[in-house]
Each structure stands twice: as C-alpha cells, then as structure tokens.
Design a protein around this motif. Sequence first.
Motif, PDB file in Angstrom:
ATOM      1  N   UNK A   1       0.147  -7.626  -0.280  1.00  0.00           N
ATOM      2  CA  UNK A   1      -0.276  -7.854   1.103  1.00  0.00           C
ATOM      3  C   UNK A   1       0.301  -6.737   1.963  1.00  0.00           C
ATOM      4  N   UNK A   2      -0.578  -6.047   2.678  1.00  0.00           N
ATOM      5  CA  UNK A   2      -0.154  -4.966   3.568  1.00  0.00           C
ATOM      6  C   UNK A   2      -0.602  -5.319   4.978  1.00  0.00           C
ATOM      7  N   UNK A   3       0.353  -5.349   5.914  1.00  0.00           N
ATOM      8  CA  UNK A   3       0.069  -5.740   7.291  1.00  0.00           C
ATOM      9  C   UNK A   3       0.536  -4.630   8.225  1.00  0.00           C
ATOM     10  N   UNK A   4      -0.355  -4.245   9.145  1.00  0.00           N
ATOM     11  CA  UNK A   4      -0.013  -3.281  10.184  1.00  0.00           C
ATOM     12  C   UNK A   4      -0.581  -3.812  11.502  1.00  0.00           C
ATOM     13  N   UNK A   5       0.211  -4.585  12.276  1.00  0.00           N
ATOM     14  CA  UNK A   5      -0.322  -5.193  13.504  1.00  0.00           C
ATOM     15  C   UNK A   5      -0.793  -4.171  14.526  1.00  0.00           C
ATOM     16  N   UNK A   6      -0.113  -3.036  14.625  1.00  0.00           N
ATOM     17  CA  UNK A   6      -0.494  -2.036  15.623  1.00  0.00           C
ATOM     18  C   UNK A   6      -1.904  -1.520  15.376  1.00  0.00           C
ATOM     19  N   UNK A   7      -2.274  -1.368  14.106  1.00  0.00           N
ATOM     20  CA  UNK A   7      -3.609  -0.877  13.750  1.00  0.00           C
ATOM     21  C   UNK A   7      -4.595  -2.002  13.464  1.00  0.00           C
ATOM     22  N   UNK A   8      -4.159  -3.268  13.665  1.00  0.00           N
ATOM     23  CA  UNK A   8      -5.010  -4.427  13.366  1.00  0.00           C
ATOM     24  C   UNK A   8      -5.508  -4.370  11.919  1.00  0.00           C
ATOM     25  N   UNK A   9      -4.594  -4.052  11.013  1.00  0.00           N
ATOM     26  CA  UNK A   9      -4.976  -3.865   9.613  1.00  0.00           C
ATOM     27  C   UNK A   9      -4.265  -4.891   8.743  1.00  0.00           C
ATOM     28  N   UNK A  10      -5.045  -5.565   7.925  1.00  0.00           N
ATOM     29  CA  UNK A  10      -4.514  -6.442   6.881  1.00  0.00           C
ATOM     30  C   UNK A  10      -5.344  -6.215   5.635  1.00  0.00           C
ATOM     31  N   UNK A  11      -4.681  -5.874   4.539  1.00  0.00           N
ATOM     32  CA  UNK A  11      -5.403  -5.610   3.310  1.00  0.00           C
ATOM     33  C   UNK A  11      -4.733  -6.334   2.145  1.00  0.00           C
ATOM     34  N   UNK A  12      -5.562  -6.722   1.179  1.00  0.00           N
ATOM     35  CA  UNK A  12      -5.103  -7.324  -0.062  1.00  0.00           C
ATOM     36  C   UNK A  12      -5.527  -6.410  -1.214  1.00  0.00           C
ATOM     37  N   UNK A  13      -4.612  -6.210  -2.150  1.00  0.00           N
ATOM     38  CA  UNK A  13      -4.926  -5.340  -3.282  1.00  0.00           C
ATOM     39  C   UNK A  13      -4.237  -5.859  -4.532  1.00  0.00           C
ATOM     40  N   UNK A  14      -4.707  -5.357  -5.677  1.00  0.00           N
ATOM     41  CA  UNK A  14      -4.067  -5.662  -6.950  1.00  0.00           C
ATOM     42  C   UNK A  14      -2.801  -4.823  -7.050  1.00  0.00           C
ATOM     43  N   UNK A  15      -1.656  -5.486  -7.098  1.00  0.00           N
ATOM     44  CA  UNK A  15      -0.394  -4.764  -7.082  1.00  0.00           C
ATOM     45  C   UNK A  15      -0.217  -3.891  -8.313  1.00  0.00           C
ATOM     46  N   UNK A  16      -0.814  -4.275  -9.446  1.00  0.00           N
ATOM     47  CA  UNK A  16      -0.616  -3.532 -10.686  1.00  0.00           C
ATOM     48  C   UNK A  16      -1.554  -2.333 -10.796  1.00  0.00           C
ATOM     49  N   UNK A  17      -2.817  -2.507 -10.367  1.00  0.00           N
ATOM     50  CA  UNK A  17      -3.799  -1.426 -10.490  1.00  0.00           C
ATOM     51  C   UNK A  17      -4.004  -0.666  -9.190  1.00  0.00           C
ATOM     52  N   UNK A  18      -3.453  -1.169  -8.080  1.00  0.00           N
ATOM     53  CA  UNK A  18      -3.584  -0.547  -6.748  1.00  0.00           C
ATOM     54  C   UNK A  18      -5.021  -0.575  -6.235  1.00  0.00           C
ATOM     55  N   UNK A  19      -5.895  -1.402  -6.807  1.00  0.00           N
ATOM     56  CA  UNK A  19      -7.285  -1.506  -6.367  1.00  0.00           C
ATOM     57  C   UNK A  19      -7.356  -2.454  -5.173  1.00  0.00           C
ATOM     58  N   UNK A  20      -7.957  -1.986  -4.078  1.00  0.00           N
ATOM     59  CA  UNK A  20      -8.073  -2.815  -2.881  1.00  0.00           C
ATOM     60  C   UNK A  20      -9.107  -3.903  -3.097  1.00  0.00           C
ATOM     61  N   UNK A  21      -8.741  -5.145  -2.723  1.00  0.00           N
ATOM     62  CA  UNK A  21      -9.630  -6.288  -2.878  1.00  0.00           C
ATOM     63  C   UNK A  21     -10.366  -6.616  -1.591  1.00  0.00           C
ATOM     64  N   UNK A  22      -9.666  -6.488  -0.470  1.00  0.00           N
ATOM     65  CA  UNK A  22     -10.282  -6.843   0.807  1.00  0.00           C
ATOM     66  C   UNK A  22      -9.443  -6.250   1.928  1.00  0.00           C
ATOM     67  N   UNK A  23     -10.108  -5.891   3.029  1.00  0.00           N
ATOM     68  CA  UNK A  23      -9.419  -5.379   4.215  1.00  0.00           C
ATOM     69  C   UNK A  23     -10.127  -5.895   5.450  1.00  0.00           C
ATOM     70  N   UNK A  24      -9.383  -6.078   6.544  1.00  0.00           N
ATOM     71  CA  UNK A  24      -9.988  -6.553   7.785  1.00  0.00           C
ATOM     72  C   UNK A  24     -10.928  -5.524   8.389  1.00  0.00           C
ATOM     73  N   UNK A  25     -10.901  -4.298   7.895  1.00  0.00           N
ATOM     74  CA  UNK A  25     -11.832  -3.265   8.351  1.00  0.00           C
ATOM     75  C   UNK A  25     -12.993  -3.068   7.384  1.00  0.00           C
TER      76      UNK A  25
END
Length: 491
Positions: free
Chosen positions: A400-424
Amino acid sequence: MAGTVEDNLRCPACLDIFQDPVILLCSHSFCYVFVRQWWEQKGDQSCPVCRKRCQSTDPFSNLALRKVCKAFTQDSVELNDICSSHEEELNLFCEDHQEVVCIICRDEEIHAGHKFRALDEAARESRVSFLNRVSFLHNIVGSRKNNRDERIQHSEVIKLQREQIESKIKKTFEEFHRFLQVEESARLAAVRKDEEADNQRIKKDTEILDRDIATLSDVIKSAEELLTISGHVSFMKNFKTAMSRIQEVNWHSLCIFNSPLSQIDHVGNLKFHVWERMKETVSYSPVLLNPNTACSEMSLSEDLTSVTLLGKCPTSFDLEEWPMPKYVHGYVWGFPSDVGWRTWDVEVGDNNAWHVGVEYQDDDDQDHELRISFYDGKYICSSYLKKIHDPPMKLQRIRVHVDPAKRLLSFSDSLTKVELYSTYSKGHNYWKDYDESGLLLPIFYTGHPKMPLQIIPLRPRVELVSFDGKVVSSKPTKKKKKKKKKTRADI
C-alpha cells in the motif's frame, strides 16, 4: 390542642393549610394544584402518600374540609400576619418590591403603579416553583454521585489496562540483556506515571463532586427547612434569599472523560524506541494496529502487527450478502503531517477473505474507504466495486502506497512490484474530496480464522539529514583518519 388541629388541616404535600382541597379514593386529601402536578410528573394517577392508583382523572373536591380550613384561617390570624405600620392584615404581595403588604400599603406613594397579587395565590405559585427547584437539586446530586461512581470504576479499568501493558513490556524486555534494565524501568515508570496522572485527575474530579454534593446537600437542607414554615409571611420573607442561593448553584455536571491508557505509546514499536542501543535485534513496523478499534471478533498479536479472526471460517462469500466488515484501524507514526507519503506491506498468504486499504474524511467530515479486497476468488478495489485484472498467481503480499499531497493511493504486488490499482487509474481521481486536515487511517479486515493479516516489519536504518533537509547518508558516518605526513626521517 390548637397545634394538633392546625397540623391536621395542612396538606401533606405543600405543608400549608389546605387550599382547594380534594380527596382521593384512598381517603387521602391534598391541595388540588399539587395533585395535578404530581400526576403530570409521574405520568399516572397515584396517591402521593400510599401510591395507590386512582381510577378517576379528576379528583373529588372536599367541601367539608375546605369550609373548616377557611374558618380556621379566618380565626387564626397571627401577630406576624399584621402590618407593623397600619395594623392591617397582610394579604397582598407586591411583585415589584417582592414583599408582603396590607391593603393600606397598596395605596401609598411608594407602591404607586406597582402590580399586586393575592397573598395566598402568590404563595402557592412560589411554593410550586420552590418545590421544582428542590426536586431539581435532588437530580443534580444524583448526577454528581453517578459521575463519581463512574470515575471510581474507570480507575479500576485503568488499573487492569496498566497490568496488561506491564505484562507486555516485561515480556519484550526479556529479550534484552541486563544492561537494558534501566530502559525497562523507565518504560514501567511511564505507564505508572500515566496511571497516576489519570488517578490524580479522577481524584480531583471526585473531590470536586464531593464538594458539590456537600454544598447541594446544605442548600437542599435549608430549602426543605424553609418549606416547613407554615406562615405565608415568614415564608415569603425568606423566599427571595433562598431562591437566590439555589440559582447560584452550578447546574452543569462535569464532562465524563474516560480515556484508556494508550498501548501504542507504551508498547507500540517498543523495540524500535530502544534501537539506538539494540538495533541489531529489533525490527520496525511502519503501521501498528490500534487495539481500541478492534471488535470482539478480532484478536491482535502482542506486538500489534497482525490481526486474526476468532470463530469459524465461512464456506463461501457472496458479494451482495457479505456483511459490512468491522475494520481494525492502523496507526502510522506522525502520518501524514511529518512526511508526505507512506508505504507498508501486508502478508495475506492463503487467506481467502480480506480487506486492506485506508479510511479518510472528506471536506464534510464524511468517512470514505479506499481499499483492495479479496473474496469469492475475486479481487475488488474500493467501495466502487471495480474488478481489477486478476494476477497470474494468487497474491501473497500487498503493498500500500499513500501520498495525500498528490491524492495518490496505489496497491501493488509486493513481490513482483506489479501495480494492481491506483486512484489515478484511467485518468479518474476518486480521492479529490479528501480533506488534508482530516483523518487518514489504514484499515484491515480478515475473514479467515487461521490466516491472519501480518504487517511486514522493516529493517531500521539511520538517515543523516543536513540543516537544509537533504539526506547526507543512510549509514552512520565514520571519522576519517588523517594521513600522517611523511617526514624526511621516514624517507
């Protein structure tokens, strides 16, 4: 003998000679005004003395008792009821001066333009108002006593919490060597200091309540003594002073403040806080689970980094019928004020029902969820129920990666680094209504009793930061040895 007759002609409720007496079916007599007031307060037709219910809503007038009381009143005018200036009966009440006067006083210049009322009428209304105030005082005393009892009970709860926290602290310190006993003592002292601070606050509140109760009891006692005065004149002469004393009483109860001892302050990331001395043996959790938000169906680990469901595992999950989960809120140290973004990994393993994400507040203080969920073999993002692309293999770790200033929240596979979903994703920003001054908390839920959600710890490191905010090094610097200049003798 006269005193006995007079006592029998007094209303047991207002303690005054009967005014418009009525008789109930139980043979008890009261003033009509007080019977109606009693019935309105209690909500039923019961006798104020024997509590026997009356079938009729309109009590019968006691004509015989009324005549006797009227005759007794006319024959028993006391000296105290005579005007000292005009030797006339005091039978009027001046509302402007709030004093009892006679009919001649009414026509004097000092009372010109004043409003007068019959003494008996003014006395009845004043007694009713005074009785209401006394009843209100009794309610205030009861409220004070309840507040005091709640504080005493809360002190016991704090004691139990302190014992639980001490147990966890001692178990953590067992992993350290003898030279860390000083740190252990400091932690225990901090818990006891918080407990002592809360107990001191409770003690102070209790003392204030005891003083309030004593003061109110004195006011009630003096008020009830005033109510026993039979004569209108004596009563009305003392009424103003007594009523002023009652109005000066502080009616507001103390606000109950039952704050639990914070396990996060004393137990959370405990190893990290002593890492300066034992950094080789500790790990750091970027997120801690708040035990005060866990429901009875959830069990948290002692280090507050994993949550397990208590009970049986559901056989299947239906998107429409699955009940709203009871989340455990996470706590991020200093987030989001000190650093703009945060990242944490959650071990989901073979868990077949879970939620991971954040909860935030918008500009209208409304709560919203941004999460990734897995149930019934499907991965769903947020409360918008958007199905994401199924990964080729079942996810084991979620980043889970959260950046409130940029209004960014993303979910990714921690092992493969593949992004699953992002608020953008696809140019849409579902986080545009976030209020930066509002709450932003991680949320966790597991629907499998044998598969907990585990927050992955991080290896602690030190970052040396210069005065301008730039990172100088990620490792402690070492002093360079000065090269010895070669002398002619060395050559």
